[in-house]
Design a protein around this motif. Structure first.
Motif, PDB file in Angstrom:
ATOM      1  N   THR A  21       0.848  -1.193   0.000  1.00  7.24           N
ATOM      2  CA  THR A  21       0.000   0.000   0.000  1.00  7.24           C
ATOM      3  C   THR A  21       0.884   1.243   0.000  1.00  7.24           C
ATOM      4  OG1 THR A  21      -1.648  -1.175   1.329  1.00  7.24           O
ATOM      5  CG2 THR A  21      -1.842   1.219   1.227  1.00  7.24           C
ATOM      6  N   LEU A  22       0.525   2.222  -0.834  1.00  8.97           N
ATOM      7  CA  LEU A  22       1.187   3.528  -0.856  1.00  8.97           C
ATOM      8  C   LEU A  22       0.205   4.583  -0.371  1.00  8.97           C
ATOM      9  CD1 LEU A  22       2.960   3.404  -4.311  1.00  8.97           C
ATOM     10  CD2 LEU A  22       4.097   3.739  -2.129  1.00  8.97           C
ATOM     11  N   ASN A  23       0.702   5.518   0.417  1.00  6.71           N
ATOM     12  CA  ASN A  23      -0.144   6.609   0.900  1.00  6.71           C
ATOM     13  C   ASN A  23       0.653   7.908   0.920  1.00  6.71           C
ATOM     14  OD1 ASN A  23      -2.323   7.976   2.019  1.00  6.71           O
ATOM     15  ND2 ASN A  23      -1.627   7.574   4.087  1.00  6.71           N
ATOM     16  N   PRO A  24       0.274   8.883   0.086  1.00  2.00           N
ATOM     17  CA  PRO A  24      -0.768   8.862  -0.937  1.00  2.00           C
ATOM     18  C   PRO A  24      -0.245   8.219  -2.224  1.00  2.00           C
ATOM     19  CG  PRO A  24       0.214  11.032  -0.878  1.00  2.00           C
ATOM     20  CD  PRO A  24       0.885  10.224   0.207  1.00  2.00           C
ATOM     21  N   TYR A  34       9.158  19.252  -1.133  1.00  2.67           N
ATOM     22  CA  TYR A  34       9.196  17.807  -0.962  1.00  2.67           C
ATOM     23  C   TYR A  34       7.935  17.316  -0.261  1.00  2.67           C
ATOM     24  CZ  TYR A  34      10.191  18.335   4.015  1.00  2.67           C
ATOM     25  OH  TYR A  34      10.090  18.647   5.341  1.00  2.67           O
ATOM     26  N   ARG A  35       7.764  16.023  -0.302  1.00  2.00           N
ATOM     27  CA  ARG A  35       6.628  15.379   0.354  1.00  2.00           C
ATOM     28  C   ARG A  35       7.065  13.990   0.787  1.00  2.00           C
ATOM     29  NH1 ARG A  35       0.448  15.657  -0.976  1.00  2.00           N
ATOM     30  NH2 ARG A  35      -0.258  14.274   0.676  1.00  2.00           N
ATOM     31  N   ILE A  36       6.403  13.454   1.780  1.00  2.00           N
ATOM     32  CA  ILE A  36       6.706  12.107   2.249  1.00  2.00           C
ATOM     33  C   ILE A  36       5.589  11.165   1.814  1.00  2.00           C
ATOM     34  CG2 ILE A  36       6.997  10.642   4.279  1.00  2.00           C
ATOM     35  CD1 ILE A  36       8.371  13.036   5.612  1.00  2.00           C
ATOM     36  N   ALA A  63      14.623  11.408  -4.825  1.00  2.00           N
ATOM     37  CA  ALA A  63      13.949  10.607  -3.812  1.00  2.00           C
ATOM     38  C   ALA A  63      14.970   9.975  -2.888  1.00  2.00           C
ATOM     39  CB  ALA A  63      13.094   9.531  -4.460  1.00  2.00           C
ATOM     40  N   ALA A  64      14.552   9.717  -1.666  1.00  2.00           N
ATOM     41  CA  ALA A  64      15.396   9.021  -0.702  1.00  2.00           C
ATOM     42  C   ALA A  64      14.507   8.220   0.229  1.00  2.00           C
ATOM     43  CB  ALA A  64      16.235  10.016   0.090  1.00  2.00           C
ATOM     44  N   MET A  87       5.453  -3.788   7.567  1.00  2.00           N
ATOM     45  CA  MET A  87       6.504  -2.807   7.771  1.00  2.00           C
ATOM     46  C   MET A  87       6.081  -1.497   7.116  1.00  2.00           C
ATOM     47  SD  MET A  87       9.318  -3.998   4.944  1.00  2.00           S
ATOM     48  CE  MET A  87      10.008  -2.398   4.630  1.00  2.00           C
ATOM     49  N   LYS A  88       6.663  -0.405   7.587  1.00  2.00           N
ATOM     50  CA  LYS A  88       6.368   0.924   7.033  1.00  2.00           C
ATOM     51  C   LYS A  88       7.690   1.581   6.669  1.00  2.00           C
ATOM     52  CE  LYS A  88       4.838   5.436   8.646  1.00  2.00           C
ATOM     53  NZ  LYS A  88       4.258   6.137   9.791  1.00  2.00           N
ATOM     54  N   VAL A  89       7.745   2.109   5.453  1.00  2.00           N
ATOM     55  CA  VAL A  89       8.925   2.822   4.973  1.00  2.00           C
ATOM     56  C   VAL A  89       8.470   4.189   4.477  1.00  2.00           C
ATOM     57  CG1 VAL A  89      10.752   2.838   3.223  1.00  2.00           C
ATOM     58  CG2 VAL A  89      10.101   0.698   4.311  1.00  2.00           C
ATOM     59  N   GLN A  90       9.240   5.223   4.824  1.00  2.00           N
ATOM     60  CA  GLN A  90       8.922   6.569   4.350  1.00  2.00           C
ATOM     61  C   GLN A  90       9.867   6.930   3.212  1.00  2.00           C
ATOM     62  OE1 GLN A  90       9.129   8.768   8.083  1.00  2.00           O
ATOM     63  NE2 GLN A  90       6.905   8.942   8.011  1.00  2.00           N
ATOM     64  N   ILE A  91       9.262   7.383   2.110  1.00  2.00           N
ATOM     65  CA  ILE A  91      10.024   7.819   0.945  1.00  2.00           C
ATOM     66  C   ILE A  91       9.862   9.327   0.826  1.00  2.00           C
ATOM     67  CG2 ILE A  91      10.245   7.654  -1.560  1.00  2.00           C
ATOM     68  CD1 ILE A  91       8.982   4.811  -1.233  1.00  2.00           C
ATOM     69  N   ILE A  92      10.981  10.024   0.791  1.00  2.00           N
ATOM     70  CA  ILE A  92      10.969  11.480   0.642  1.00  2.00           C
ATOM     71  C   ILE A  92      11.143  11.779  -0.843  1.00  2.00           C
ATOM     72  CG2 ILE A  92      12.078  13.645   1.287  1.00  2.00           C
ATOM     73  CD1 ILE A  92      13.251  11.996   3.721  1.00  2.00           C
ATOM     74  N   ILE A  93      10.208  12.527  -1.421  1.00  2.00           N
ATOM     75  CA  ILE A  93      10.267  12.857  -2.845  1.00  2.00           C
ATOM     76  C   ILE A  93      10.329  14.375  -2.992  1.00  2.00           C
ATOM     77  CG2 ILE A  93       7.743  12.734  -3.101  1.00  2.00           C
ATOM     78  CD1 ILE A  93      10.123  11.484  -5.795  1.00  2.00           C
ATOM     79  N   MET A  94      11.232  14.849  -3.834  1.00  2.00           N
ATOM     80  CA  MET A  94      11.405  16.286  -4.038  1.00  2.00           C
ATOM     81  C   MET A  94      11.381  16.596  -5.526  1.00  2.00           C
ATOM     82  SD  MET A  94      14.538  18.709  -2.902  1.00  2.00           S
ATOM     83  CE  MET A  94      14.785  20.273  -3.702  1.00  2.00           C
TER      84      MET A  94
END
Length: 134
Positions: A21-24, A34-36, A63-64, A87-94
């Motif tokens: 699942t991706l949110n958003p 940027y957004r997470i 992204a990171a 598990m939950k992973v946060q992706i930072i996108i700029m």
């Protein structure tokens, strides 16, 4: 009854309806901002699993993966996820100043020691002009 109660307890550890699942999944992003994005992966297999996440941002986006602690890390391996856990992973996108305006897909590849092939997923960034005078 006890087996049913145990199964319900295990299923309640997963807070999303899908394996991945991706949110958003889609959002607007101004240039130079940027957004997470949160990525959830549920272990629906019969034994603990290790997952590797690889984000592949297109030109104009950066992204990171936040959990790595490394600047702009594009790949991350998450240790064992128990049966019925997620598990939950946060992706930072700029969006950089060179990002093209409009919708852009950001592909992610997820692999597991329990899967035969990696599973692709993506989210969409709608790059918009930066607000303000400058």
């Amino acid at each position: 009854t006890k087996a049913f109660d145990n199964a319900n307890t295990e299923l309640n550890k997963i807070s999303h309806n899908e394996e991945i699942t991706l949110n958003p999944e889609e959002f607007d992003l101004e240039k130079k901002n940027y957004r997470i994005v949160e990525l959830y992966i549920a272990n629906l297999e019969n034994e603990p699993a290790t997952f590797t996440i690889k984000v592949m941002p297109p030109s104009g986006l950066d992204a990171a993966i936040a959990q790595t602690g490394e600047e702009r890390a594009k790949e991350y391996t998450y240790g064992e996820v128990g049966i019925g856990e997620e598990m939950k992973v946060q992706i930072i996108i700029m969006a950089t100043s060179k990002a093209i305006l409009g919708p852009v897909g950001v592909p992610i590849e997820i692999s597991s020691d329990q899967w035969e092939n990696p599973k692709p997923i993506s989210f969409t960034v709608n790059v918009i002009k930066a607000s303000g005078i400058f």
